[in-house]
Design an enzyme around this catalytic site. Sequence first.
Site, PDB file in Angstrom:
ATOM      1  N   ASN A  55       0.798  -1.220   0.000  1.00 22.95           N
ATOM      2  CA  ASN A  55       0.000   0.000   0.000  1.00 22.95           C
ATOM      3  C   ASN A  55       0.834   1.274   0.000  1.00 22.95           C
ATOM      4  OD1 ASN A  55      -2.465   1.745   0.727  1.00 22.95           O
ATOM      5  ND2 ASN A  55      -1.132   2.043   2.501  1.00 22.95           N
TER       6      ASN A  55
ATOM      7  N   SER B   6      -3.289  -0.037  -6.306  1.00 23.15           N
ATOM      8  CA  SER B   6      -2.982   0.762  -7.487  1.00 23.15           C
ATOM      9  C   SER B   6      -3.967   1.923  -7.516  1.00 23.15           C
ATOM     10  CB  SER B   6      -3.053  -0.098  -8.753  1.00 23.15           C
ATOM     11  OG  SER B   6      -2.677   0.637  -9.892  1.00 23.15           O
TER      12      SER B   6
ATOM     13  N   TYR C 211       3.631   9.272 -11.728  1.00 20.93           N
ATOM     14  CA  TYR C 211       2.722   8.444 -10.932  1.00 20.93           C
ATOM     15  C   TYR C 211       2.142   7.343 -11.810  1.00 20.93           C
ATOM     16  CZ  TYR C 211      -1.094   7.200  -7.767  1.00 20.93           C
ATOM     17  OH  TYR C 211      -1.959   6.518  -6.942  1.00 20.93           O
TER      18      TYR C 211
ATOM     19  N   LYS D  64       2.441   3.208 -11.532  1.00 20.15           N
ATOM     20  CA  LYS D  64       1.249   2.376 -11.376  1.00 20.15           C
ATOM     21  C   LYS D  64       1.014   1.464 -12.580  1.00 20.15           C
ATOM     22  CE  LYS D  64       0.095   3.586  -7.247  1.00 20.15           C
ATOM     23  NZ  LYS D  64       0.308   2.609  -6.144  1.00 20.15           N
TER      24      LYS D  64
END
Length: 279
Positions: free
Chosen positions: A83, A134, A148, A152
């Site tokens: 996470n 995600s 980012y 991801k």
Amino acid sequence: MTTRTWLITGVSSGFGHALTTQLLERGDTVIGTVRSLDKVADLSEQYPDTFRPEILDVTDTPAVRKTVDEAFAAGRVDVIVSNAGYGLFGAAEEISDAEIDHILATNLTGSITLIRAALPHLRAQGGGRIVQMSTYGGQVAFPGNSMYHAAKWGIEGFAESVAQEVAPFGIGVTIVEPGGARTEFRYGSARVADPIDAYEGNPAHAFKAMLDPANGLAPGNPQRMAARIIESVDTEPAPLRMMLGSQALDSTLGVLRKRIEDFEAQRDLAASTDFPAGE
């Protein structure tokens, strides 16, 4: 109800904190990693027997492996939740080399290291579940979010491949793709690159409106999202992807439909690069 032991990274805020509080309330055990013990002192006090906080920087590969090894040495760990992560906003040209290195080390390499470190233990104990956090930004790209998205999209490809590798060992993998939620991700922990004047008024700076609560809060309820994630662990086989948030789902479906349409239009182009049949 079956009680489980969970190893969750980044439990001091956001989804990690929401998951941890709900799990502890229902009697599960959580090994939760944080950057500072002060941020989870209340949980340590309230749940001294079932909450074990661990200091961890997920960019420290040896420390990640040590934390995972020690967690399994203490007993069975049923669920790994990758996470820990953060958002970095700004045009690609505005982001520094150091910012690129750090977000990839945190959001991509850190998750890869955590999962790889857990796999031998999960195999040895005969199974378990991996939950990779995600975002619908792992399917949909927006300007001002390039690094980012890079992290991801990368971790989603990694997790989807690993899911196929480890299914024969009874290990399930789920990629969770939340939409915008009312967490510290938007309203507190988001990092913004130093701006370049040329990008003022550019779509790359549209994120500024999103980060300002005065423009309206995100629709996603992090507590409800955390509850759906916890419930998913009881689903067999493990769902490969789980989209959370109607806005996120609608946006993703629109993008995927357009992508399929574009690919369908390239059938002749694709075929034109093959050797003729029989050659």
